[in-house]
Design an enzyme around this catalytic site. Structure first.
Site, PDB file in Angstrom:
ATOM      1  N   GLU A  92       0.857  -1.189   0.000  1.00  0.00           N
ATOM      2  CA  GLU A  92       0.000   0.000   0.000  1.00  0.00           C
ATOM      3  C   GLU A  92       0.889   1.233   0.000  1.00  0.00           C
ATOM      4  O   GLU A  92       1.839   1.313   0.776  1.00  0.00           O
ATOM      5  CB  GLU A  92      -0.912   0.000   1.224  1.00  0.00           C
ATOM      6  CG  GLU A  92      -1.779   1.244   1.371  1.00  0.00           C
ATOM      7  CD  GLU A  92      -2.667   1.188   2.613  1.00  0.00           C
ATOM      8  OE1 GLU A  92      -3.101   0.069   2.985  1.00  0.00           O
ATOM      9  OE2 GLU A  92      -2.910   2.253   3.213  1.00  0.00           O
ATOM     10  N   GLU A 126      -2.342  11.560   3.103  1.00  0.00           N
ATOM     11  CA  GLU A 126      -3.383  11.459   4.119  1.00  0.00           C
ATOM     12  C   GLU A 126      -3.312  12.712   4.984  1.00  0.00           C
ATOM     13  O   GLU A 126      -2.278  13.367   5.084  1.00  0.00           O
ATOM     14  CB  GLU A 126      -3.193  10.221   4.988  1.00  0.00           C
ATOM     15  CG  GLU A 126      -3.421   8.907   4.280  1.00  0.00           C
ATOM     16  CD  GLU A 126      -3.238   7.733   5.227  1.00  0.00           C
ATOM     17  OE1 GLU A 126      -4.255   7.301   5.805  1.00  0.00           O
ATOM     18  OE2 GLU A 126      -2.101   7.272   5.377  1.00  0.00           O
TER      19      GLU A 126
END
Length: 285
Positions: free
Chosen positions: A155, A160
């Site tokens: 990932e 974020e």
């Protein structure tokens, strides 16, 4: 494409003050991927381009991971109230409402089986929401069609943010030996600017032995196999050469990282996306 990944524009020397796990070699590879292979500029009002995007629907229980593996509080929908295109922008909106047993709704789009590749530049221009409990993300997930599972598929979290920290974004990788709370991450703090009051370009440039993280024109982090080895005491495995990755855009509410919204959180909150672009290296004969 992969055979040409030794094409390098130059080298940039950055102090270990700005890089986690620099090791003994503080050289960063800076590659320019300038062959545009896919983009969505969100030109048609009200319509999501389903040749580019898929919808993830639900609270994660459908995949056997309630709360999407992070104890998130939202139910993702494909309703226009949660995801639409308007005036050239993709709008992903989190709402406080009772819906299918959840207290909040939002949306999550992904490109599995449609837009995915190994290596290249992935970027998006985004204005983020604000408030405790908001968790917007622009990220990549490895294709699991061979039966492999997370975190073995890898990932790459390009961007974020937690809505209570409007001057900070972070880039992260997850893989075997460094997932969840043990992931490898770097935070970037904006000076005299915020992520919720204006647009910024978030991107990575990814090659066989590095992933470069960018905000606007700033290269703020590079992660390499050596960094993974160092950060995990040799237990982690670099899995970012193994498969193509696809794109995910989502706005989560609550969860392990940001915590739940509080009485000061204002709803609705919207993640506004101007464009998404994917590049690879220009092919040469």
């Amino acid at each position: 494409m992969n055979k040409n990944l030794n094409t390098i524009i130059g080298f940039l020397f950055i102090s270990c003050l700005f890089i986690i796990g620099c090791g003994t070699d503080d050289t960063q590879t800076v590659a320019t991927f300038n062959n545009l292979v896919a983009e969505d500029n969100f030109d048609v009002d009200g319509q999501i381009d389903t040749s580019f995007w898929n919808f993830d629907i639900g609270d994660g229980s459908e995949q056997g991971i309630p709360g999407w593996g992070n104890n998130e509080l939202q139910f993702y929908t494909d309703r226009t109230e949660n995801v639409t295109v308007e005036n050239g922008f993709l709008l992903i909106t989190a709402r406080e409402e009772d819906f299918n047993g959840a207290r909040y709704t939002s949306a999550r789009l992904q490109t599995k089986g449609k837009i995915q590749q190994r290596y290249g530049r992935f970027e998006a221009r985004i204005r983020l929401p604000f408030g405790q409990g908001m968790w917007p993300a622009f990220w990549l997930l490895g294709d699991d069609s061979d039966g492999s599972i997370w975190p073995q598929i890898g990932e790459i979290d390009i961007m974020e943010n937690t809505g209570d920290a409007p001057t900070e974004i972070f880039g992260t990788v997850h893989g075997p030996g460094y997932s969840r709370e043990e992931s490898i991450s770097k935070t970037y703090t904006l000076e005299n600017d915020r992520v919720d009051t204006g647009f910024h370009i978030y991107g990575i440039e990814w090659g066989p032995n590095y992933i470069n993280y960018y905000i606007d024109d700033v290269l703020y982090y590079q992660i390499t196999p050596e960094d993974v080895d160092e950060e995990t005491n040799g237990e982690g495995k670099w899995v970012f050469n193994d498969r193509p990755f696809y794109i995910i855009l989502n706005l989560a509410v609550g969860g392990n990282l940001p915590g739940a919204p509080n009485e000061e959180t204002v709803f609705p909150q919207t993640m506004v996306v101007d464009y998404v672009r994917v590049y690879n290296i220009t092919q040469t004969n």
